[in-house]
Scaffold this motif. Structure first.
Motif, PDB file in Angstrom:
ATOM      1  N   GLY A 137       0.008 -10.981   3.382  1.00  0.00           N
ATOM      2  CA  GLY A 137       1.208 -11.018   3.599  1.00  0.00           C
ATOM      3  C   GLY A 137       1.847 -11.268   5.165  1.00  0.00           C
ATOM      4  N   ILE A 138       1.375 -10.428   6.022  1.00  0.00           N
ATOM      5  CA  ILE A 138       1.787 -10.670   7.391  1.00  0.00           C
ATOM      6  C   ILE A 138       1.414 -12.052   7.869  1.00  0.00           C
ATOM      7  N   THR A 139       0.148 -12.800   7.531  1.00  0.00           N
ATOM      8  CA  THR A 139       0.008 -13.916   8.046  1.00  0.00           C
ATOM      9  C   THR A 139       0.680 -15.039   7.610  1.00  0.00           C
ATOM     10  N   LEU A 140       1.005 -14.985   6.246  1.00  0.00           N
ATOM     11  CA  LEU A 140       2.023 -15.872   5.556  1.00  0.00           C
ATOM     12  C   LEU A 140       3.290 -15.962   6.167  1.00  0.00           C
ATOM     13  N   GLY A 141       3.666 -14.697   6.528  1.00  0.00           N
ATOM     14  CA  GLY A 141       5.179 -14.459   6.851  1.00  0.00           C
ATOM     15  C   GLY A 141       4.967 -15.248   8.276  1.00  0.00           C
ATOM     16  N   VAL A 142       4.006 -15.067   9.094  1.00  0.00           N
ATOM     17  CA  VAL A 142       4.141 -15.539  10.286  1.00  0.00           C
ATOM     18  C   VAL A 142       3.749 -17.079  10.465  1.00  0.00           C
ATOM     19  N   LEU A 143       3.278 -17.434   9.581  1.00  0.00           N
ATOM     20  CA  LEU A 143       3.084 -18.889   9.327  1.00  0.00           C
ATOM     21  C   LEU A 143       4.346 -19.684   9.242  1.00  0.00           C
ATOM     22  N   THR A 144       5.345 -19.150   8.937  1.00  0.00           N
ATOM     23  CA  THR A 144       6.668 -19.757   8.803  1.00  0.00           C
ATOM     24  C   THR A 144       7.087 -20.082  10.126  1.00  0.00           C
ATOM     25  N   LEU A 145       6.682 -19.385  11.381  1.00  0.00           N
ATOM     26  CA  LEU A 145       6.976 -19.819  12.600  1.00  0.00           C
ATOM     27  C   LEU A 145       6.503 -21.241  12.894  1.00  0.00           C
ATOM     28  N   LEU A 146       5.792 -21.793  12.163  1.00  0.00           N
ATOM     29  CA  LEU A 146       5.433 -23.295  12.443  1.00  0.00           C
ATOM     30  C   LEU A 146       6.296 -24.341  12.120  1.00  0.00           C
ATOM     31  N   ARG A 147       7.617 -23.653  11.292  1.00  0.00           N
ATOM     32  CA  ARG A 147       8.564 -24.660  10.933  1.00  0.00           C
ATOM     33  C   ARG A 147       9.450 -25.068  11.991  1.00  0.00           C
ATOM     34  N   PRO A 148      10.095 -26.167  11.971  1.00  0.00           N
ATOM     35  CA  PRO A 148      11.111 -26.751  13.092  1.00  0.00           C
ATOM     36  C   PRO A 148      12.318 -25.637  13.348  1.00  0.00           C
ATOM     37  N   GLY A 149      12.741 -25.565  14.485  1.00  0.00           N
ATOM     38  CA  GLY A 149      13.740 -24.256  14.659  1.00  0.00           C
ATOM     39  C   GLY A 149      13.230 -23.065  14.804  1.00  0.00           C
ATOM     40  N   ALA A 150      11.921 -22.631  14.540  1.00  0.00           N
ATOM     41  CA  ALA A 150      11.543 -21.359  14.825  1.00  0.00           C
ATOM     42  C   ALA A 150      11.824 -20.891  16.280  1.00  0.00           C
ATOM     43  N   ARG A 151      11.745 -19.619  16.512  1.00  0.00           N
ATOM     44  CA  ARG A 151      12.363 -19.367  17.642  1.00  0.00           C
ATOM     45  C   ARG A 151      11.193 -18.065  18.262  1.00  0.00           C
ATOM     46  N   LEU A 152       9.936 -18.023  17.728  1.00  0.00           N
ATOM     47  CA  LEU A 152       9.064 -17.296  18.342  1.00  0.00           C
ATOM     48  C   LEU A 152       7.968 -18.149  18.647  1.00  0.00           C
ATOM     49  N   ARG A 153       7.075 -17.960  19.949  1.00  0.00           N
ATOM     50  CA  ARG A 153       6.068 -18.662  20.236  1.00  0.00           C
ATOM     51  C   ARG A 153       4.842 -17.580  20.370  1.00  0.00           C
ATOM     52  N   TYR A 154       3.533 -18.276  19.854  1.00  0.00           N
ATOM     53  CA  TYR A 154       2.432 -17.432  19.977  1.00  0.00           C
ATOM     54  C   TYR A 154       1.900 -17.555  21.293  1.00  0.00           C
ATOM     55  N   ARG A 155       1.490 -16.127  21.859  1.00  0.00           N
ATOM     56  CA  ARG A 155       0.882 -16.100  23.083  1.00  0.00           C
ATOM     57  C   ARG A 155      -0.555 -15.856  23.226  1.00  0.00           C
ATOM     58  N   ASP A 156      -0.999 -14.462  22.443  1.00  0.00           N
ATOM     59  CA  ASP A 156      -2.353 -14.245  22.602  1.00  0.00           C
ATOM     60  C   ASP A 156      -2.552 -13.210  21.829  1.00  0.00           C
ATOM     61  N   ARG A 157      -3.744 -12.432  21.595  1.00  0.00           N
ATOM     62  CA  ARG A 157      -3.890 -11.161  20.759  1.00  0.00           C
ATOM     63  C   ARG A 157      -4.808 -10.312  21.271  1.00  0.00           C
ATOM     64  N   ALA A 158      -4.867  -8.903  20.844  1.00  0.00           N
ATOM     65  CA  ALA A 158      -5.894  -8.076  20.921  1.00  0.00           C
ATOM     66  C   ALA A 158      -6.526  -7.636  19.800  1.00  0.00           C
ATOM     67  N   GLY A 159      -7.628  -8.214  19.166  1.00  0.00           N
ATOM     68  CA  GLY A 159      -8.040  -8.204  17.999  1.00  0.00           C
ATOM     69  C   GLY A 159      -6.855  -8.867  16.984  1.00  0.00           C
ATOM     70  N   SER A 160      -6.302  -8.023  16.088  1.00  0.00           N
ATOM     71  CA  SER A 160      -5.376  -8.506  15.088  1.00  0.00           C
ATOM     72  C   SER A 160      -3.986  -8.031  15.657  1.00  0.00           C
ATOM     73  N   LEU A 161      -3.891  -7.810  16.732  1.00  0.00           N
ATOM     74  CA  LEU A 161      -2.425  -7.395  17.217  1.00  0.00           C
ATOM     75  C   LEU A 161      -1.937  -8.607  17.962  1.00  0.00           C
ATOM     76  N   ALA A 162      -0.981  -9.516  17.329  1.00  0.00           N
ATOM     77  CA  ALA A 162      -0.623 -10.620  18.191  1.00  0.00           C
ATOM     78  C   ALA A 162       0.509 -10.448  19.063  1.00  0.00           C
ATOM     79  N   ARG A 163       0.673 -11.139  20.010  1.00  0.00           N
ATOM     80  CA  ARG A 163       1.743 -11.058  21.015  1.00  0.00           C
ATOM     81  C   ARG A 163       2.405 -12.483  20.966  1.00  0.00           C
ATOM     82  N   PHE A 164       3.707 -12.442  20.584  1.00  0.00           N
ATOM     83  CA  PHE A 164       4.629 -13.526  20.343  1.00  0.00           C
ATOM     84  C   PHE A 164       5.592 -13.538  21.671  1.00  0.00           C
ATOM     85  N   GLU A 165       6.567 -14.527  22.057  1.00  0.00           N
ATOM     86  CA  GLU A 165       7.620 -14.063  22.900  1.00  0.00           C
ATOM     87  C   GLU A 165       8.507 -15.028  22.422  1.00  0.00           C
ATOM     88  N   VAL A 166       9.877 -14.732  22.415  1.00  0.00           N
ATOM     89  CA  VAL A 166      11.148 -15.433  22.023  1.00  0.00           C
ATOM     90  C   VAL A 166      11.329 -16.872  22.791  1.00  0.00           C
TER      91      VAL A 166
END
Length: 235
Positions: free
Chosen positions: A158-187
């Motif tokens: 569920g979480i990954t499918l939700g996060v994959l919507t950030l691939l769409r045009p106009g998304a406002r979060l960019r992926y930076r890095d992770r610790a295990g499965s804790l992912a850090r994005f930034e606006v």
């Protein structure tokens, strides 16, 4: 006084029931500590307070506060009428209760009426895709360049499918890095590089789902041979 170093904070938090690993706790600590002076950290999903104690200890160093959003309702896996009491007792034990404001509500109900800035957003609520999509909307209160952290980002369908919507045009979060499965994005706009970094994590996500299947089938020996040396789901 609350813990003044990460090691001291983790010593207070590590025995609280929860699913936050030491390296993930360190990422939360570092991110909260690097936020603006007197930051507001909004945490969605607190359970018994393992992550809340880490965040509360970090913001205590800079005069900030944590808003913990959790309804504390009966749930077969995560909650009971006793959970809130345990959560509050753990905050008191760690001397961070004065840094934490509990918003006892579902995140999806609290969000439409929220109108204050957030310096750090930490999402660890319900793992179904619809809740995740709604929780991501809290990022509208986070300024450009500020962090949004998502737990179980690459270990949950569920979480990954939700996060994959950030691939769409106009998304406002960019992926930076992770610790295990804790992912850090930034606006901010992810751009092609950010989208490719996110896509590059999909094989690891598939691997984690495979481990979950093996554990459900009680094939722990095979999971260990493939590198998952734990009876618990990867997180």
């Amino acid at each position: 006084m609350s813990a003044g170093t990460f090691d001291a904070a983790w010593a207070l938090a590590h025995d609280i029931p929860g699913w936050l690993t030491p390296d993930q706790a360190r990422l939360l600590w570092d991110t909260a500590l690097a936020a603006s002076p007197a930051p507001v950290v909004l945490e969605i999903g607190s359970y018994q307070g393992r992550s809340t104690v880490v965040l509360g200890s970090a913001v205590a160093q800079t005069g900030g506060r944590v808003v913990a959003v959790d309804p504390f309702v009966d749930d077969w896996k995560y909650g009971s009428p006793l959970t809130q009491g345990r959560f509050e007792a753990h905050l008191q034990r760690a001397a961070v209760a004065d840094r934490v404001e509990l918003l006892k509500e579902y995140s999806t109900r609290a969000r439409p009426t929220w109108n204050s800035p957030i310096d750090v957003l930490f999402i660890d609520g319900k793992h179904d895709v619809w809740t995740v999509l709604d929780d991501l909307k809290w990022a509208t209160h986070v300024p450009d360049g500020a962090p949004v952290l998502i737990h179980d980002c690459f270990s949950s369908v569920g979480i990954t499918l939700g996060v994959l919507t950030l691939l769409r045009p106009g998304a406002r979060l960019r992926y930076r890095d992770r610790a295990g499965s804790l992912a850090r994005f930034e606006v901010g706009s992810p751009g092609m590089a950010g989208r490719l970094r996110l896509l590059a994590e999909m094989p690891w996500w598939a691997r984690n789902l495979g481990m979950k299947v093996l554990l459900r089938l009680r094939l722990n020996t095979i999971a260990r041979r493939l590198g998952h040396d734990s009876p618990y789901d990867p997180y």
